[in-house]
Design a protein around this motif. Sequence first.
Motif, PDB file in Angstrom:
ATOM      1  N   THR A 132      49.567  -0.619  44.379  1.00 11.48           N
ATOM      2  CA  THR A 132      49.859  -1.419  45.566  1.00 11.48           C
ATOM      3  C   THR A 132      51.117  -0.908  46.256  1.00 11.48           C
ATOM      4  O   THR A 132      51.138  -0.692  47.478  1.00 11.48           O
ATOM      5  CB  THR A 132      50.020  -2.904  45.170  1.00 11.48           C
ATOM      6  OG1 THR A 132      48.812  -3.342  44.546  1.00 11.48           O
ATOM      7  CG2 THR A 132      50.330  -3.767  46.373  1.00 11.48           C
ATOM      8  N   HIS A 133      52.163  -0.708  45.493  1.00 12.73           N
ATOM      9  CA  HIS A 133      53.431  -0.203  46.015  1.00 12.73           C
ATOM     10  C   HIS A 133      53.229   1.141  46.734  1.00 12.73           C
ATOM     11  O   HIS A 133      53.696   1.347  47.854  1.00 12.73           O
ATOM     12  CB  HIS A 133      54.426  -0.052  44.854  1.00 12.73           C
ATOM     13  CG  HIS A 133      55.765   0.448  45.262  1.00 12.73           C
ATOM     14  ND1 HIS A 133      56.765  -0.392  45.689  1.00 12.73           N
ATOM     15  CD2 HIS A 133      56.279   1.705  45.280  1.00 12.73           C
ATOM     16  CE1 HIS A 133      57.842   0.338  45.980  1.00 12.73           C
ATOM     17  NE2 HIS A 133      57.575   1.609  45.726  1.00 12.73           N
ATOM     18  N   SER A 134      52.514   2.013  46.076  1.00 11.21           N
ATOM     19  CA  SER A 134      52.293   3.347  46.627  1.00 11.21           C
ATOM     20  C   SER A 134      51.429   3.305  47.888  1.00 11.21           C
ATOM     21  O   SER A 134      51.669   4.048  48.843  1.00 11.21           O
ATOM     22  CB  SER A 134      51.648   4.230  45.559  1.00 11.21           C
ATOM     23  OG  SER A 134      51.710   5.582  45.929  1.00 11.21           O
ATOM     24  N   THR A 135      50.438   2.428  47.906  1.00  6.92           N
ATOM     25  CA  THR A 135      49.601   2.287  49.101  1.00  6.92           C
ATOM     26  C   THR A 135      50.442   1.833  50.289  1.00  6.92           C
ATOM     27  O   THR A 135      50.257   2.319  51.408  1.00  6.92           O
ATOM     28  CB  THR A 135      48.440   1.310  48.846  1.00  6.92           C
ATOM     29  OG1 THR A 135      47.658   1.784  47.746  1.00  6.92           O
ATOM     30  CG2 THR A 135      47.550   1.176  50.069  1.00  6.92           C
ATOM     31  N   LEU A 136      51.375   0.925  50.054  1.00 10.97           N
ATOM     32  CA  LEU A 136      52.278   0.510  51.139  1.00 10.97           C
ATOM     33  C   LEU A 136      53.060   1.707  51.678  1.00 10.97           C
ATOM     34  O   LEU A 136      53.235   1.843  52.896  1.00 10.97           O
ATOM     35  CB  LEU A 136      53.226  -0.592  50.658  1.00 10.97           C
ATOM     36  CG  LEU A 136      52.572  -1.952  50.417  1.00 10.97           C
ATOM     37  CD1 LEU A 136      53.541  -2.890  49.700  1.00 10.97           C
ATOM     38  CD2 LEU A 136      52.082  -2.562  51.724  1.00 10.97           C
ATOM     39  N   HIS A 137      53.502   2.588  50.791  1.00  7.32           N
ATOM     40  CA  HIS A 137      54.189   3.804  51.250  1.00  7.32           C
ATOM     41  C   HIS A 137      53.245   4.680  52.078  1.00  7.32           C
ATOM     42  O   HIS A 137      53.655   5.263  53.089  1.00  7.32           O
ATOM     43  CB  HIS A 137      54.744   4.608  50.077  1.00  7.32           C
ATOM     44  CG  HIS A 137      56.019   4.071  49.531  1.00  7.32           C
ATOM     45  ND1 HIS A 137      57.142   3.848  50.289  1.00  7.32           N
ATOM     46  CD2 HIS A 137      56.352   3.713  48.262  1.00  7.32           C
ATOM     47  CE1 HIS A 137      58.112   3.385  49.535  1.00  7.32           C
ATOM     48  NE2 HIS A 137      57.657   3.285  48.288  1.00  7.32           N
ATOM     49  N   LEU A 138      51.983   4.778  51.658  1.00 12.05           N
ATOM     50  CA  LEU A 138      51.020   5.580  52.426  1.00 12.05           C
ATOM     51  C   LEU A 138      50.849   5.016  53.836  1.00 12.05           C
ATOM     52  O   LEU A 138      50.521   5.750  54.770  1.00 12.05           O
ATOM     53  CB  LEU A 138      49.659   5.631  51.724  1.00 12.05           C
ATOM     54  CG  LEU A 138      49.605   6.325  50.367  1.00 12.05           C
ATOM     55  CD1 LEU A 138      48.175   6.345  49.852  1.00 12.05           C
ATOM     56  CD2 LEU A 138      50.185   7.732  50.415  1.00 12.05           C
ATOM     57  N   LEU A 139      51.066   3.715  53.986  1.00 12.10           N
ATOM     58  CA  LEU A 139      50.938   3.057  55.286  1.00 12.10           C
ATOM     59  C   LEU A 139      52.226   3.099  56.102  1.00 12.10           C
ATOM     60  O   LEU A 139      52.271   2.591  57.221  1.00 12.10           O
ATOM     61  CB  LEU A 139      50.504   1.599  55.096  1.00 12.10           C
ATOM     62  CG  LEU A 139      49.124   1.409  54.474  1.00 12.10           C
ATOM     63  CD1 LEU A 139      48.877  -0.067  54.200  1.00 12.10           C
ATOM     64  CD2 LEU A 139      48.041   1.996  55.358  1.00 12.10           C
ATOM     65  N   GLY A 140      53.284   3.680  55.528  1.00 11.73           N
ATOM     66  CA  GLY A 140      54.531   3.814  56.280  1.00 11.73           C
ATOM     67  C   GLY A 140      55.610   2.819  55.919  1.00 11.73           C
ATOM     68  O   GLY A 140      56.697   2.846  56.496  1.00 11.73           O
ATOM     69  N   TYR A 141      55.341   1.934  54.975  1.00 18.07           N
ATOM     70  CA  TYR A 141      56.378   0.996  54.542  1.00 18.07           C
ATOM     71  C   TYR A 141      57.431   1.756  53.743  1.00 18.07           C
ATOM     72  O   TYR A 141      57.116   2.686  53.018  1.00 18.07           O
ATOM     73  CB  TYR A 141      55.773  -0.120  53.683  1.00 18.07           C
ATOM     74  CG  TYR A 141      54.953  -1.103  54.473  1.00 18.07           C
ATOM     75  CD1 TYR A 141      55.497  -2.310  54.905  1.00 18.07           C
ATOM     76  CD2 TYR A 141      53.630  -0.821  54.795  1.00 18.07           C
ATOM     77  CE1 TYR A 141      54.738  -3.210  55.635  1.00 18.07           C
ATOM     78  CE2 TYR A 141      52.862  -1.722  55.526  1.00 18.07           C
ATOM     79  CZ  TYR A 141      53.422  -2.912  55.942  1.00 18.07           C
ATOM     80  OH  TYR A 141      52.676  -3.802  56.665  1.00 18.07           O
ATOM     81  N   ASP A 142      58.706   1.317  53.878  1.00 13.60           N
ATOM     82  CA  ASP A 142      59.803   2.049  53.260  1.00 13.60           C
ATOM     83  C   ASP A 142      60.826   1.065  52.717  1.00 13.60           C
ATOM     84  O   ASP A 142      61.195   0.110  53.394  1.00 13.60           O
ATOM     85  CB  ASP A 142      60.451   2.954  54.314  1.00 13.60           C
ATOM     86  CG  ASP A 142      61.650   3.716  53.799  1.00 13.60           C
ATOM     87  OD1 ASP A 142      61.693   4.034  52.597  1.00 13.60           O
ATOM     88  OD2 ASP A 142      62.555   3.990  54.604  1.00 13.60           O
ATOM     89  N   HIS A 143      61.279   1.277  51.500  1.00 18.55           N
ATOM     90  CA  HIS A 143      62.322   0.435  50.923  1.00 18.55           C
ATOM     91  C   HIS A 143      63.613   1.216  50.696  1.00 18.55           C
ATOM     92  O   HIS A 143      64.633   0.621  50.364  1.00 18.55           O
ATOM     93  CB  HIS A 143      61.861  -0.202  49.608  1.00 18.55           C
ATOM     94  CG  HIS A 143      61.450   0.777  48.566  1.00 18.55           C
ATOM     95  ND1 HIS A 143      62.338   1.394  47.730  1.00 18.55           N
ATOM     96  CD2 HIS A 143      60.232   1.260  48.238  1.00 18.55           C
ATOM     97  CE1 HIS A 143      61.685   2.208  46.921  1.00 18.55           C
ATOM     98  NE2 HIS A 143      60.396   2.146  47.209  1.00 18.55           N
TER      99      HIS A 143
END
Length: 169
Positions: A132-143
């Motif tokens: 889930t975390h990695s998919t968010l990164h694939l979508l451009g989310y950044d922490h």
Amino acid sequence: MRKVKMSEKKTPKIYMSFRNNQKAIEVPNGLRTVIRKCIAETLRVTDFVGDADVSVTLVDNERIKRINKEFRDKNKVTDVISFPLGAYDEYDVNPENGAYMLGDIVISMEKAHAQAIEYGHSLVREVGFLATHSTLHLLGYDHEDDPDGEKVMLELQDLVLNNLKITRE
């Protein structure tokens, strides 16, 4: 444009290539399905429109450390690395299936196993979280570079895992 209720949203079809390139940790039955469901639910809750093509590779600590050093210049083991092929609705389309090519997810099963023990939950839950975390990164989310990004990502990760009833046990 009509607003769509969450219950009416179509869950995207996931075209997932899956490779287990490690032997250190036995892969639980159904893990591939859990990863696919986590990716699909992440896309659904983030309002992603369209089908998605994602590559998922399971590796050991040695391999993820080499990848982390080569691509991020960090000479240490990490739990997951994402390689986005686009972001923010700018993706190439796979001509074979018509799905948007989101990118690659690489998960260290050794690290995931250690974290599952540390946090007191199952390996399946930990890998679901990492997918889930990695998919968010694939979508451009950044922490890392976005001060509000971590809070947003944590909320979305919790939403996805709760929706799928993947709990900390």
